[in-house]
Design a protein around this motif. Structure first.
Motif, mmCIF file in Angstrom:
data_model
loop_
_atom_site.group_PDB
_atom_site.id
_atom_site.type_symbol
_atom_site.label_atom_id
_atom_site.label_comp_id
_atom_site.label_asym_id
_atom_site.label_seq_id
_atom_site.Cartn_x
_atom_site.Cartn_y
_atom_site.Cartn_z
ATOM 1 N N CYS A 37 0.847 -1.200 0.000
ATOM 2 C CA CYS A 37 0.000 0.000 0.000
ATOM 3 C C CYS A 37 0.876 1.241 0.000
ATOM 4 C CB CYS A 37 -0.899 0.032 1.224
ATOM 5 S SG CYS A 37 -2.116 -1.276 1.234
ATOM 6 N N ASP A 38 0.447 2.256 -0.721
ATOM 7 C CA ASP A 38 1.213 3.493 -0.828
ATOM 8 C C ASP A 38 0.247 4.623 -1.144
ATOM 9 O OD1 ASP A 38 3.382 5.162 -0.848
ATOM 10 O OD2 ASP A 38 4.107 4.549 -2.816
ATOM 11 N N THR A 39 0.681 5.851 -0.854
ATOM 12 C CA THR A 39 -0.125 7.003 -1.268
ATOM 13 C C THR A 39 -0.003 7.160 -2.772
ATOM 14 O OG1 THR A 39 1.732 8.488 -0.897
ATOM 15 C CG2 THR A 39 0.182 8.184 0.907
ATOM 16 N N GLY A 40 -1.001 7.723 -3.387
ATOM 17 C CA GLY A 40 -1.004 7.874 -4.831
ATOM 18 C C GLY A 40 -0.205 9.062 -5.300
ATOM 19 N N VAL A 41 -0.128 9.201 -6.613
ATOM 20 C CA VAL A 41 0.586 10.308 -7.233
ATOM 21 C C VAL A 41 -0.127 11.618 -6.948
ATOM 22 C CG1 VAL A 41 1.358 11.252 -9.439
ATOM 23 C CG2 VAL A 41 1.496 8.809 -9.028
ATOM 24 N N GLN A 42 -1.447 11.591 -6.951
ATOM 25 C CA GLN A 42 -2.233 12.783 -6.682
ATOM 26 C C GLN A 42 -2.805 12.713 -5.269
ATOM 27 O OE1 GLN A 42 -5.170 12.833 -9.780
ATOM 28 N NE2 GLN A 42 -3.767 13.715 -11.262
ATOM 29 N N ALA A 43 -3.110 13.862 -4.699
ATOM 30 C CA ALA A 43 -3.673 13.908 -3.345
ATOM 31 C C ALA A 43 -5.013 13.188 -3.301
ATOM 32 C CB ALA A 43 -3.847 15.361 -2.918
ATOM 33 N N GLY A 44 -5.238 12.423 -2.240
ATOM 34 C CA GLY A 44 -6.500 11.720 -2.078
ATOM 35 C C GLY A 44 -6.561 10.372 -2.743
ATOM 36 N N HIS A 45 -5.459 9.895 -3.301
ATOM 37 C CA HIS A 45 -5.427 8.596 -3.961
ATOM 38 C C HIS A 45 -4.662 7.597 -3.104
ATOM 39 C CE1 HIS A 45 -6.511 11.128 -7.340
ATOM 40 N NE2 HIS A 45 -6.851 10.052 -8.010
ATOM 41 N N LEU A 46 -5.091 6.354 -3.133
ATOM 42 C CA LEU A 46 -4.417 5.265 -2.450
ATOM 43 C C LEU A 46 -4.113 4.188 -3.473
ATOM 44 C CD1 LEU A 46 -3.530 3.858 0.214
ATOM 45 C CD2 LEU A 46 -5.822 2.864 0.272
ATOM 46 N N GLU A 47 -2.861 3.749 -3.524
ATOM 47 C CA GLU A 47 -2.450 2.706 -4.458
ATOM 48 C C GLU A 47 -2.196 1.426 -3.689
ATOM 49 O OE1 GLU A 47 0.995 3.985 -6.560
ATOM 50 O OE2 GLU A 47 -0.069 5.570 -7.600
ATOM 51 N N VAL A 48 -2.762 0.338 -4.179
ATOM 52 C CA VAL A 48 -2.547 -0.975 -3.588
ATOM 53 C C VAL A 48 -1.990 -1.869 -4.689
ATOM 54 C CG1 VAL A 48 -3.609 -2.931 -2.429
ATOM 55 C CG2 VAL A 48 -4.473 -0.630 -2.009
ATOM 56 N N LEU A 49 -0.791 -2.380 -4.487
ATOM 57 C CA LEU A 49 -0.147 -3.269 -5.442
ATOM 58 C C LEU A 49 -0.360 -4.696 -4.968
ATOM 59 C CD1 LEU A 49 1.631 -3.401 -7.982
ATOM 60 C CD2 LEU A 49 3.615 -3.343 -6.474
ATOM 61 N N VAL A 50 -1.039 -5.498 -5.779
ATOM 62 C CA VAL A 50 -1.390 -6.865 -5.410
ATOM 63 C C VAL A 50 -0.536 -7.835 -6.214
ATOM 64 C CG1 VAL A 50 -3.266 -8.534 -5.262
ATOM 65 C CG2 VAL A 50 -3.737 -6.111 -4.929
ATOM 66 N N PHE A 51 0.176 -8.711 -5.522
ATOM 67 C CA PHE A 51 1.051 -9.725 -6.122
ATOM 68 C C PHE A 51 2.124 -9.124 -7.019
ATOM 69 C CE2 PHE A 51 -2.992 -12.162 -5.517
ATOM 70 C CZ PHE A 51 -2.553 -12.880 -4.425
ATOM 71 N N GLY A 52 2.501 -7.877 -6.783
ATOM 72 C CA GLY A 52 3.551 -7.232 -7.549
ATOM 73 C C GLY A 52 3.197 -6.975 -8.998
ATOM 74 N N ARG A 53 1.947 -7.189 -9.374
ATOM 75 C CA ARG A 53 1.563 -7.059 -10.773
ATOM 76 C C ARG A 53 0.342 -6.178 -10.994
ATOM 77 N NH1 ARG A 53 1.692 -12.064 -14.608
ATOM 78 N NH2 ARG A 53 3.820 -11.679 -14.051
ATOM 79 N N TRP A 54 -0.672 -6.308 -10.164
ATOM 80 C CA TRP A 54 -1.913 -5.569 -10.355
ATOM 81 C C TRP A 54 -1.967 -4.369 -9.437
ATOM 82 C CZ3 TRP A 54 -4.530 -6.420 -14.530
ATOM 83 C CH2 TRP A 54 -4.405 -7.653 -15.150
ATOM 84 N N LEU A 55 -2.282 -3.222 -9.999
ATOM 85 C CA LEU A 55 -2.345 -1.973 -9.262
ATOM 86 C C LEU A 55 -3.801 -1.550 -9.116
ATOM 87 C CD1 LEU A 55 -0.564 0.271 -8.039
ATOM 88 C CD2 LEU A 55 -0.690 1.419 -10.245
ATOM 89 N N LEU A 56 -4.241 -1.369 -7.875
ATOM 90 C CA LEU A 56 -5.573 -0.866 -7.572
ATOM 91 C C LEU A 56 -5.420 0.559 -7.083
ATOM 92 C CD1 LEU A 56 -6.843 -3.885 -5.439
ATOM 93 C CD2 LEU A 56 -7.090 -3.567 -7.891
ATOM 94 N N ILE A 57 -6.071 1.493 -7.735
ATOM 95 C CA ILE A 57 -5.987 2.896 -7.338
ATOM 96 C C ILE A 57 -7.362 3.329 -6.860
ATOM 97 C CG2 ILE A 57 -5.451 5.230 -8.065
ATOM 98 C CD1 ILE A 57 -3.661 4.027 -10.228
ATOM 99 N N LEU A 58 -7.441 3.714 -5.603
ATOM 100 C CA LEU A 58 -8.697 4.154 -4.992
ATOM 101 C C LEU A 58 -8.701 5.673 -4.910
ATOM 102 C CD1 LEU A 58 -8.408 1.605 -2.117
ATOM 103 C CD2 LEU A 58 -10.065 1.451 -3.947
ATOM 104 N N SER A 59 -9.810 6.278 -5.264
ATOM 105 C CA SER A 59 -9.909 7.732 -5.195
ATOM 106 C C SER A 59 -11.344 8.148 -4.933
ATOM 107 C CB SER A 59 -9.428 8.378 -6.488
ATOM 108 O OG SER A 59 -10.393 8.235 -7.489
ATOM 109 N N LYS A 60 -11.497 9.412 -4.632
ATOM 110 C CA LYS A 60 -12.825 9.995 -4.466
ATOM 111 C C LYS A 60 -13.318 10.456 -5.829
ATOM 112 C CE LYS A 60 -15.139 13.508 -1.725
ATOM 113 N NZ LYS A 60 -14.939 14.585 -0.780
ATOM 114 N N ALA A 61 -14.527 10.084 -6.187
ATOM 115 C CA ALA A 61 -15.089 10.463 -7.482
ATOM 116 C C ALA A 61 -15.461 11.944 -7.484
ATOM 117 C CB ALA A 61 -16.323 9.619 -7.789
ATOM 118 N N HIS A 62 -15.319 12.571 -8.628
ATOM 119 C CA HIS A 62 -15.659 13.991 -8.791
ATOM 120 C C HIS A 62 -16.894 14.135 -9.640
ATOM 121 C CE1 HIS A 62 -12.042 15.490 -6.911
ATOM 122 N NE2 HIS A 62 -11.359 14.598 -7.605
#
Length: 74
Positions: A49-74
């Motif tokens: 788990c890591d903070t995203g490139v932009q504010a308010g984003h959360l990046e979750v790297l699963v099995f070193g291959r798949w990236l899940l990016i969570l954010s607030k919708a606008h």
């Protein structure tokens, strides 16, 4: 990838990935794609788990291959 009113900007470079998709659930967006970035640190092989490139984003790297990016919708 064509989406309407996505909060993921061009800083992610997601428009060039054919294997990505986005799910919108209420006030949240979840983008799933293959990880394309070079990591200059040791990555946990199962879940990272890591903070995203932009504010308010959360990046979750699963099995070193798949990236899940969570954010607030606008």
């Amino acid at each position: 990838m064509t989406t309407l009113n996505s909060s993921f900007g061009s800083r992610f470079g997601m428009e060039y990935l054919p294997t990505s998709f986005m799910v919108r659930v209420g006030k949240r967006e979840l983008l799933v794609c293959r990880d394309f970035r070079k990591r200059y640190y040791a990555v946990n092989p199962i879940l990272e788990c890591d903070t995203g490139v932009q504010a308010g984003h959360l990046e979750v790297l699963v099995f070193g291959r798949w990236l899940l990016i969570l954010s607030k919708a606008h």
